[in-house]
Write a protein that holds these residues in place. Structure first.
Motif, PDB file in Angstrom:
ATOM      1  N   HIS A 305      45.862  -9.610  20.470  1.00 42.43           N
ATOM      2  CA  HIS A 305      45.439 -10.087  19.143  1.00 42.43           C
ATOM      3  C   HIS A 305      44.802  -8.973  18.320  1.00 42.43           C
ATOM      4  N   PHE A 306      43.885  -8.224  18.928  1.00 41.11           N
ATOM      5  CA  PHE A 306      43.092  -7.259  18.150  1.00 41.11           C
ATOM      6  C   PHE A 306      43.752  -5.884  18.019  1.00 41.11           C
ATOM      7  N   LEU A 307      44.683  -5.527  18.918  1.00 40.05           N
ATOM      8  CA  LEU A 307      45.253  -4.172  18.885  1.00 40.05           C
ATOM      9  C   LEU A 307      46.647  -4.109  18.271  1.00 40.05           C
ATOM     10  N   LYS A 308      47.286  -5.246  18.077  1.00 37.47           N
ATOM     11  CA  LYS A 308      48.639  -5.219  17.495  1.00 37.47           C
ATOM     12  C   LYS A 308      48.591  -4.547  16.126  1.00 37.47           C
ATOM     13  N   GLY A 309      49.381  -3.492  15.976  1.00 31.37           N
ATOM     14  CA  GLY A 309      49.438  -2.790  14.690  1.00 31.37           C
ATOM     15  C   GLY A 309      48.367  -1.738  14.494  1.00 31.37           C
ATOM     16  N   ALA A 310      47.522  -1.507  15.488  1.00 29.14           N
ATOM     17  CA  ALA A 310      46.490  -0.475  15.354  1.00 29.14           C
ATOM     18  C   ALA A 310      47.139   0.905  15.322  1.00 29.14           C
ATOM     19  N   MET A 311      46.516   1.827  14.589  1.00 23.87           N
ATOM     20  CA  MET A 311      47.020   3.200  14.488  1.00 23.87           C
ATOM     21  C   MET A 311      46.327   4.079  15.518  1.00 23.87           C
ATOM     22  N   LEU A 312      47.135   4.886  16.255  1.00 17.12           N
ATOM     23  CA  LEU A 312      46.583   5.834  17.221  1.00 17.12           C
ATOM     24  C   LEU A 312      47.512   7.037  17.319  1.00 17.12           C
ATOM     25  N   PHE A 313      46.953   8.218  17.139  1.00 16.83           N
ATOM     26  CA  PHE A 313      47.713   9.474  17.233  1.00 16.83           C
ATOM     27  C   PHE A 313      48.947   9.446  16.333  1.00 16.83           C
ATOM     28  N   GLY A 314      48.770   8.909  15.100  1.00 16.22           N
ATOM     29  CA  GLY A 314      49.849   8.919  14.123  1.00 16.22           C
ATOM     30  C   GLY A 314      50.912   7.858  14.324  1.00 16.22           C
ATOM     31  N   LYS A 315      50.716   6.951  15.261  1.00 13.09           N
ATOM     32  CA  LYS A 315      51.700   5.907  15.555  1.00 13.09           C
ATOM     33  C   LYS A 315      51.059   4.531  15.419  1.00 13.09           C
ATOM     34  N   ARG A 316      51.858   3.544  14.946  1.00 13.18           N
ATOM     35  CA  ARG A 316      51.369   2.174  14.846  1.00 13.18           C
ATOM     36  C   ARG A 316      51.748   1.432  16.130  1.00 13.18           C
ATOM     37  N   LEU A 317      50.742   1.021  16.898  1.00 10.28           N
ATOM     38  CA  LEU A 317      50.989   0.448  18.221  1.00 10.28           C
ATOM     39  C   LEU A 317      51.647  -0.926  18.128  1.00 10.28           C
ATOM     40  N   GLU A 318      52.566  -1.177  19.048  1.00  8.15           N
ATOM     41  CA  GLU A 318      53.100  -2.515  19.270  1.00  8.15           C
ATOM     42  C   GLU A 318      52.515  -3.011  20.588  1.00  8.15           C
ATOM     43  N   VAL A 319      51.874  -4.176  20.573  1.00 10.50           N
ATOM     44  CA  VAL A 319      51.218  -4.711  21.777  1.00 10.50           C
ATOM     45  C   VAL A 319      51.702  -6.144  21.977  1.00 10.50           C
ATOM     46  N   ASN A 320      52.348  -6.397  23.117  1.00  7.39           N
ATOM     47  CA  ASN A 320      52.899  -7.721  23.407  1.00  7.39           C
ATOM     48  C   ASN A 320      52.676  -8.067  24.879  1.00  7.39           C
ATOM     49  N   PHE A 321      52.796  -9.354  25.193  1.00  8.63           N
ATOM     50  CA  PHE A 321      52.716  -9.759  26.593  1.00  8.63           C
ATOM     51  C   PHE A 321      53.955  -9.263  27.335  1.00  8.63           C
ATOM     52  N   SER A 322      53.747  -8.790  28.557  1.00  8.61           N
ATOM     53  CA  SER A 322      54.851  -8.317  29.383  1.00  8.61           C
ATOM     54  C   SER A 322      55.464  -9.467  30.166  1.00  8.61           C
ATOM     55  N   LYS A 323      56.747  -9.311  30.538  1.00  9.35           N
ATOM     56  CA  LYS A 323      57.382 -10.308  31.412  1.00  9.35           C
ATOM     57  C   LYS A 323      56.884 -10.156  32.847  1.00  9.35           C
ATOM     58  N   HIS A 324      56.250  -9.004  33.161  1.00  5.41           N
ATOM     59  CA  HIS A 324      55.701  -8.783  34.502  1.00  5.41           C
ATOM     60  C   HIS A 324      54.299  -9.384  34.590  1.00  5.41           C
ATOM     61  N   GLN A 325      54.046 -10.226  35.569  1.00  4.22           N
ATOM     62  CA  GLN A 325      52.713 -10.803  35.736  1.00  4.22           C
ATOM     63  C   GLN A 325      51.725  -9.755  36.221  1.00  4.22           C
ATOM     64  N   SER A 357      39.077  -5.976  15.952  1.00  4.41           N
ATOM     65  CA  SER A 357      40.083  -4.955  15.698  1.00  4.41           C
ATOM     66  C   SER A 357      39.380  -3.616  15.468  1.00  4.41           C
ATOM     67  N   PRO A 358      40.096  -2.494  15.689  1.00  2.08           N
ATOM     68  CA  PRO A 358      39.459  -1.192  15.453  1.00  2.08           C
ATOM     69  C   PRO A 358      38.845  -1.091  14.065  1.00  2.08           C
TER      70      PRO A 358
END
Length: 437
Positions: A305-325, A357-358
């Motif tokens: 929720h809080f990190l989706k779309g955050a900027m780090l090292f010039g990149k916009r992060l994509e953060v999603n739930f993984s299919k791996h438990q 969020s950051p």
């Protein structure tokens, strides 16, 4: 559902359920000004200080079945907008003298602990108990004196005063509670008449306000939200908009990383703001992807929720739930489950409260006592333009606020410098929700 009201109607209230049990159930959502037990009907009416507090409580318990002593209770808005017995109108305004004070702190630039409140209020008489909690209206405390006259004196002397110069203003009313219940002696609550109380319940984090964590654990339909009271109090009586509290997937997939600058420890530093980290794995076949396994599903949901779309090292992060438990252990997996840098092993309620969020502002703790602003700036300035800094002392320990020009610079400073050494001390960095210094 009935029209929203600050009065809540509770049904299936068995004879074994006490007034205090009901107080514990609703205290995380705000101040309770009146409670009427309708024993003949197995019901109760409970009045919150305002409508938003009651709305928060009902929204939270829509997703979580409230249960007291093994019995499910059912809640709805009452058809009453106000309980009028016992001159309730005067009591709701906090005008009726009582030995318990309700204190709201405005402009809270510095953290306020039980110790600070005790120093402020004890000159006016013997303080028996203090309970603190976070509300959407801000930080609040209930302070119980031995004598009503002491509470009157404190209110007359301290109303509108600042604890620190220019900030932390006291807004004081009389509570109408008869007795505070304190189960733990820690930085959030204290019973000065019973110094032998434990600092926290075994296996639980410190409680943010009233209550026995075991009761809340029974009230929760989702085991991964192990401390509903801590979570509810931390987020002002509910959950952040968009956070369901029902996710059970613990592993998060992070993509669009900068592979030249990221590593496992940097991901640990960022994601540990939102929960304990079990393992981190960079995907060698996809260098801009990584897996992060969090302590539970609720913490993983906060991170997404809080990190989706955050900027780090010039990149916009994509953060999603993984299919791996889970992340399987192996030579390419970094293990953090036993790391003493995990933030949520102690004081989970406090750390949930700091989730956001950051931001442009970072908060630094565990600084060396003799640290200077120049040393802090020198330690951080490679990460961006520092607009302003401030050093302050809390409970004898040096802390600092540092404002960067933008969120990405502050995020980079946290990611790169959390848990680094400054003047021989391992510093801890988190985002601050303050807008200015």
């Amino acid at each position: 559902m009935a029209e929203p009201s600050k009065v809540i109607h509770v049904r299936n209230v068995g004879h074994e359920i006490s007034e205090n049990d009901l107080l514990q159930l609703f205290q995380p959502f705000g101040v309770i000004t009146k409670l009427v037990m309708l024993r003949a009907k197995n019901q109760a009416l409970l009045q919150m200080q305002d409508v938003p507090s009651a709305v928060n409580a009902l929204q939270f318990y829509t997703n979580v079945q409230p249960s007291i002593r093994g019995r499910n209770v059912y809640i709805q808005f009452s058809s009453h907008q106000e309980l009028t017995t016992m001159d309730q109108n005067a009591q709701a305004r906090g005008d009726e003298p009582n030995r318990i004070l309700l204190v709201t702190i405005h402009h809270m630039l510095y953290p306020i602990t039980v110790e600070v409140l005790h120093q402020v209020f004890s000159p006016h008489g013997f303080v028996e108990k203090i309970v603190t909690f976070q509300k959407s209206a801000g930080f609040q405390a209930l302070i119980q004196y031995q004598l009503q006259q002491s509470a009157i004196s404190a209110r007359n002397s301290l109303q509108g005063r600042n604890i620190y110069d220019g900030c932390c203003q006291l807004d004081i009313q009389f509570s109408n509670l008869d007795e505070l219940q304190v189960n733990y002696n820690n930085e959030r609550s204290r019973d000065f008449t019973n110094p032998s109380l434990p600092s926290e319940q075994k296996g639980k984090s410190s409680q943010p306000g009233y209550g026995d964590g075991a009761m809340y654990a029974r009230a929760v339909g989702f085991p991964q939200m192990g401390n509903a009271a801590a979570i509810a109090a931390a987020f002002g009586g509910g959950l952040p908009p968009g956070v369901s509290g029902t996710n059970d997937r613990c592993t998060v997939l992070v993509s669009n990383l900068n592979p030249d600058r990221i590593d496992e420890d940097k991901l640990f530093n960022l994601f540990s703001v939102y929960g304990n980290i079990v393992r981190v794995k960079l995907l060698r076949n996809k260098p801009d992807h990584a897996l992060v396994q969090m302590g539970d599903g609720f913490q993983a949901e906060l991170a997404v929720h809080f990190l989706k779309g955050a900027m780090l090292f010039g990149k916009r992060l994509e953060v999603n739930f993984s299919k791996h438990q889970n992340i399987t252990t192996g030579p390419e997996t970094h293990e953090y489950s036993n790391s003493n840098l995990n933030r949520f092993n102690r004081n989970a309620a406090k750390n949930y409260r700091y989730c956001c969020s950051p931001t442009k502002m970072i908060h630094i703790s565990t600084l060396p006592q003799e640290v200077t602003e120049e040393e802090i700036i020198a330690h951080l300035e490679e990460h961006g333009t520092i607009v302003s800094t401030k050093i302050f002392e809390m409970n004898g320990k040096k802390q600092s606020l540092v404002l960067f020009e933008n969120e990405e610079q502050a995020t980079e400073a946290l990611v790169c410098k959390h848990a680094t050494s400054l003047g021989g001390s391992t510093i801890r960095i988190s985002f601050s929700q303050l807008q200015s210094i």
